[in-house]
Scaffold this active site. Sequence first.
Site, PDB file in Angstrom:
ATOM      1  N   GLY A  12       0.764  -2.005   8.891  1.00  0.00           N
ATOM      2  CA  GLY A  12       1.819  -1.025   8.684  1.00  0.00           C
ATOM      3  C   GLY A  12       2.844  -1.065   9.792  1.00  0.00           C
ATOM      4  O   GLY A  12       3.817  -1.831   9.744  1.00  0.00           O
ATOM      5  N   ARG A  13       2.583  -0.260  10.827  1.00  0.00           N
ATOM      6  CA  ARG A  13       3.601  -0.042  11.854  1.00  0.00           C
ATOM      7  C   ARG A  13       4.095  -1.297  12.557  1.00  0.00           C
ATOM      8  O   ARG A  13       5.267  -1.364  12.935  1.00  0.00           O
ATOM      9  CB  ARG A  13       3.084   0.985  12.874  1.00  0.00           C
ATOM     10  CG  ARG A  13       3.080   2.387  12.304  1.00  0.00           C
ATOM     11  CD  ARG A  13       2.241   3.321  13.116  1.00  0.00           C
ATOM     12  NE  ARG A  13       0.821   3.034  12.972  1.00  0.00           N
ATOM     13  CZ  ARG A  13      -0.146   3.763  13.519  1.00  0.00           C
ATOM     14  NH1 ARG A  13       0.169   4.803  14.267  1.00  0.00           N
ATOM     15  NH2 ARG A  13      -1.410   3.449  13.326  1.00  0.00           N
ATOM     16  N   THR A  47     -10.750   3.092  10.915  1.00  0.00           N
ATOM     17  CA  THR A  47     -10.596   2.258  12.115  1.00  0.00           C
ATOM     18  C   THR A  47     -10.020   3.046  13.295  1.00  0.00           C
ATOM     19  O   THR A  47      -9.990   2.557  14.416  1.00  0.00           O
ATOM     20  CB  THR A  47      -9.708   1.034  11.811  1.00  0.00           C
ATOM     21  OG1 THR A  47      -8.601   1.472  11.032  1.00  0.00           O
ATOM     22  CG2 THR A  47     -10.460  -0.014  11.042  1.00  0.00           C
ATOM     23  N   ASP A  71     -13.563  14.616  -3.066  1.00  0.00           N
ATOM     24  CA  ASP A  71     -13.530  15.951  -3.677  1.00  0.00           C
ATOM     25  C   ASP A  71     -14.766  16.099  -4.552  1.00  0.00           C
ATOM     26  O   ASP A  71     -15.635  15.217  -4.556  1.00  0.00           O
ATOM     27  CB  ASP A  71     -12.221  16.071  -4.513  1.00  0.00           C
ATOM     28  CG  ASP A  71     -11.684  17.505  -4.519  1.00  0.00           C
ATOM     29  OD1 ASP A  71     -12.490  18.425  -4.723  1.00  0.00           O
ATOM     30  OD2 ASP A  71     -10.474  17.674  -4.326  1.00  0.00           O
ATOM     31  N   ASN A 117     -15.992  16.004 -10.522  1.00  0.00           N
ATOM     32  CA  ASN A 117     -15.129  16.211 -11.685  1.00  0.00           C
ATOM     33  C   ASN A 117     -13.648  15.974 -11.345  1.00  0.00           C
ATOM     34  O   ASN A 117     -12.912  15.360 -12.122  1.00  0.00           O
ATOM     35  CB  ASN A 117     -15.345  17.650 -12.203  1.00  0.00           C
ATOM     36  CG  ASN A 117     -14.579  17.893 -13.473  1.00  0.00           C
ATOM     37  OD1 ASN A 117     -14.787  17.202 -14.460  1.00  0.00           O
ATOM     38  ND2 ASN A 117     -13.657  18.850 -13.430  1.00  0.00           N
ATOM     39  N   LYS A 144      -7.273   7.975  -0.628  1.00  0.00           N
ATOM     40  CA  LYS A 144      -8.576   8.313  -0.012  1.00  0.00           C
ATOM     41  C   LYS A 144      -9.181   9.557  -0.645  1.00  0.00           C
ATOM     42  O   LYS A 144      -9.343  10.608  -0.007  1.00  0.00           O
ATOM     43  CB  LYS A 144      -8.420   8.495   1.504  1.00  0.00           C
ATOM     44  CG  LYS A 144      -7.964   7.233   2.224  1.00  0.00           C
ATOM     45  CD  LYS A 144      -8.007   7.391   3.723  1.00  0.00           C
ATOM     46  CE  LYS A 144      -7.711   6.115   4.464  1.00  0.00           C
ATOM     47  NZ  LYS A 144      -6.339   5.632   4.379  1.00  0.00           N
ATOM     48  N   ASP A 181      -3.474   4.231  -1.842  1.00  0.00           N
ATOM     49  CA  ASP A 181      -4.461   4.633  -0.827  1.00  0.00           C
ATOM     50  C   ASP A 181      -4.405   6.149  -0.610  1.00  0.00           C
ATOM     51  O   ASP A 181      -3.809   6.628   0.353  1.00  0.00           O
ATOM     52  CB  ASP A 181      -4.150   3.875   0.473  1.00  0.00           C
ATOM     53  CG  ASP A 181      -5.142   4.175   1.572  1.00  0.00           C
ATOM     54  OD1 ASP A 181      -6.290   4.555   1.266  1.00  0.00           O
ATOM     55  OD2 ASP A 181      -4.773   4.014   2.759  1.00  0.00           O
ATOM     56  N   LYS A 226       0.849  -1.196   0.000  1.00  0.00           N
ATOM     57  CA  LYS A 226       0.000   0.000   0.000  1.00  0.00           C
ATOM     58  C   LYS A 226       0.882   1.242   0.000  1.00  0.00           C
ATOM     59  O   LYS A 226       1.726   1.425   0.876  1.00  0.00           O
ATOM     60  CB  LYS A 226      -0.902  -0.004   1.240  1.00  0.00           C
ATOM     61  CG  LYS A 226      -1.913   1.140   1.231  1.00  0.00           C
ATOM     62  CD  LYS A 226      -2.986   0.926   2.278  1.00  0.00           C
ATOM     63  CE  LYS A 226      -2.643   1.499   3.623  1.00  0.00           C
ATOM     64  NZ  LYS A 226      -2.593   2.955   3.681  1.00  0.00           N
TER      65      LYS A 226
HETATM   66  O1  C5P Z   1       0.289   1.246  11.000  1.00  0.00           O
HETATM   67  P1  C5P Z   1      -1.068   0.660  10.838  1.00  0.00           P
HETATM   68  O2  C5P Z   1      -1.041  -0.863  10.749  1.00  0.00           O
HETATM   69  O3  C5P Z   1      -2.072   1.171  11.828  1.00  0.00           O
HETATM   70  O4  C5P Z   1      -1.501   1.161   9.370  1.00  0.00           O
HETATM   71  C1  C5P Z   1      -2.772   1.132   8.922  1.00  0.00           C
HETATM   72  C2  C5P Z   1      -2.794   1.651   7.509  1.00  0.00           C
HETATM   73  O5  C5P Z   1      -4.109   1.491   7.014  1.00  0.00           O
HETATM   74  C3  C5P Z   1      -2.454   3.124   7.384  1.00  0.00           C
HETATM   75  O6  C5P Z   1      -1.709   3.272   6.181  1.00  0.00           O
HETATM   76  C4  C5P Z   1      -3.775   3.835   7.260  1.00  0.00           C
HETATM   77  O7  C5P Z   1      -3.727   4.939   6.409  1.00  0.00           O
HETATM   78  C5  C5P Z   1      -4.641   2.736   6.643  1.00  0.00           C
HETATM   79  N1  C5P Z   1      -6.080   2.795   6.958  1.00  0.00           N
HETATM   80  C6  C5P Z   1      -6.632   2.726   8.222  1.00  0.00           C
HETATM   81  N2  C5P Z   1      -7.991   2.762   8.423  1.00  0.00           N
HETATM   82  C7  C5P Z   1      -8.802   2.832   7.394  1.00  0.00           C
HETATM   83  C8  C5P Z   1      -8.278   2.901   6.107  1.00  0.00           C
HETATM   84  C9  C5P Z   1      -6.902   2.859   5.924  1.00  0.00           C
HETATM   85  O8  C5P Z   1      -5.931   2.618   9.188  1.00  0.00           O
HETATM   86  N3  C5P Z   1     -10.119   2.763   7.602  1.00  0.00           N
END
Ligand code: C5P
Length: 247
Positions: free
Chosen positions: A219-220, A129, A70, A73, A67, A65, A38
Amino acid sequence: MNVKDEVRDKICLALDVDSLDLVKEIVEESYQYVGLYKVGKELFISEGASSIKIPQSFDRDVFLDLKLHDIPNTVQGASKAIVKHDVKMFTVHAMGGKEMIQAAVRGINEGSKQYENQKPKILGITVLTSHDANFLKEILIDKPLEYVLIEYAKLASKNGCDGIVCSSKDIRFISPHIHKKIIYVTPGVRLGEDKKSDQKRVSTPQDAISNGSSMIVVGRSIIDSENRKKVLKKIYEEVEKGLAYKK
Ligand code: C5P
């Protein structure tokens, strides 16, 4: 370790970093266990489209991603431009509404005529989330979280989204209200021992998959780990167990 494609393809790694060197290092270390990468706002704003090419050079698809939210158009033009980058999927906010989501669909249809690339799937963001009922009140949405989730998911699926982004805990509320082919992409995933950070509605990888997630986004927990491969192996094993539980 013998890595199965059906397990690997359920794991999406969020490249929430700001340098191409770090992306190269992370992708090299992880691609064996990761089906999709992502690229989000931090990396895209910092490094632009070059960041998409790195996972692609390792034969991995990209989920862009950004998001989008807007006027229709603008979203149509942005969606058309996204096709140029040959990504597997991208996100729009469901709260952007029917016209905006339909404009995204028009955009990718136009883009696919112009560029000979895959047609990206559109994912609708429901309620992040990191948000909970208190947050909805803060932005003057005076409805229960579950109701808002269902309505946003319906809005996304009825107007052309191929999937939705939600917490895996939300799938059981949402799925009876939308068509069966929808993809559920679920962030907010944590291994048992991890910190929740700013995420509020979290699940383990195993629970997320057994709850019906089509793909988990992590992610983290991986990026910040001192041993990324070890964490990834653990996630892989949990996803495998989750899939076995579903069968
Ligand atoms: O670091 P972590 O595991 O919390 O990363 C979650 C990733 O998912 C981030 O890149 C965040 O932008 C994305 N995300 C999210 N909740 C959503 C949609 C996307 O946490 N509803």
